[in-house]
Scaffold this motif. Structure first.
Motif, PDB file in Angstrom:
ATOM      1  N   SER A  78     -58.088 -71.054 -46.654  1.00  0.00           N
ATOM      2  CA  SER A  78     -58.108 -72.509 -46.686  1.00  0.00           C
ATOM      3  C   SER A  78     -56.673 -72.998 -46.606  1.00  0.00           C
ATOM      4  O   SER A  78     -55.740 -72.282 -47.012  1.00  0.00           O
ATOM      5  N   LYS A  79     -56.496 -74.197 -46.095  1.00  0.00           N
ATOM      6  CA  LYS A  79     -55.162 -74.777 -46.005  1.00  0.00           C
ATOM      7  C   LYS A  79     -54.498 -74.720 -47.376  1.00  0.00           C
ATOM      8  O   LYS A  79     -55.098 -75.113 -48.373  1.00  0.00           O
TER       9      LYS A  79
ATOM     10  N   ASP B 190     -53.731 -71.921 -48.971  1.00  0.00           N
ATOM     11  CA  ASP B 190     -53.921 -70.592 -49.559  1.00  0.00           C
ATOM     12  C   ASP B 190     -52.765 -69.676 -49.170  1.00  0.00           C
ATOM     13  O   ASP B 190     -52.144 -69.854 -48.123  1.00  0.00           O
TER      14      ASP B 190
ATOM     15  N   SER C   3     -56.835 -74.379 -42.379  1.00  0.00           N
ATOM     16  CA  SER C   3     -57.931 -73.495 -42.780  1.00  0.00           C
ATOM     17  C   SER C   3     -58.466 -72.757 -41.556  1.00  0.00           C
ATOM     18  O   SER C   3     -58.443 -73.294 -40.450  1.00  0.00           O
TER      19      SER C   3
ATOM     20  N   GLU D 262     -56.888 -81.462 -40.214  1.00  0.00           N
ATOM     21  CA  GLU D 262     -55.815 -80.867 -41.014  1.00  0.00           C
ATOM     22  C   GLU D 262     -54.436 -81.000 -40.372  1.00  0.00           C
ATOM     23  O   GLU D 262     -53.429 -81.050 -41.078  1.00  0.00           O
TER      24      GLU D 262
END
Length: 134
Positions: free
Chosen positions: A58-59, A61, A80, A117
């Motif tokens: 995920s963005k 992480d 992500s 995103e």
């Protein structure tokens, strides 16, 4: 290329405040690497712990870790998605990230929600301004 003091910022990429870059390729996949600022702050890289292919991130992480003579640093996913490829050259030659951080990527992602995103990332101009404030 934009120059901010001793740092170079490559145009056409997206950047995070944690100094990762993302390059959207024609097929919609995303290459991820570290900025010139990041590699200079880390110093000589000694080891790159590459992410596993098929790993879902995920963005924000942790994507992987970089070890340098100064520290161990985490690289965060700018978007992500699923890791579909890693730059295996880095296993034997992590120093190429110091030599040219924009030509040597770390991982390729198949993004989940790129259009949304990418809006949260900085373009080269905004990242250059961000570096000036550091």
């Amino acid at each position: 290329m934009i120059e901010v003091g001793e740092y170079k910022v490559k145009e056409g990429l997206y950047y995070t405040k944690d100094h990762e870059w993302a390059q959207v390729l024609e097929d919609g996949t995303v290459l991820v690497g570290i900025s010139d600022y990041a590699q200079k702050e880390l110093g000589d890289l000694a080891y790159v712990e590459l992410p596993e292919v098929e790993k879902a991130v995920s963005k924000g992480d942790v994507l992987c870790e970089l070890e340098s003579v100064k520290a161990v640093s985490e690289v965060y996913a700018p978007v992500s998605g699923e890791v579909i490829e890693v730059n295996e050259t880095l296993e034997d030659s992590p120093e190429v990230l110091n030599e040219d951080p924009y030509e040597n990527w770390i991982a390729k992602l198949k993004p989940d929600n790129l259009e949304e995103e990418i809006k949260g990332l900085m373009d080269a101009g905004a990242y250059a301004k961000y570096l000036e404030e550091l």
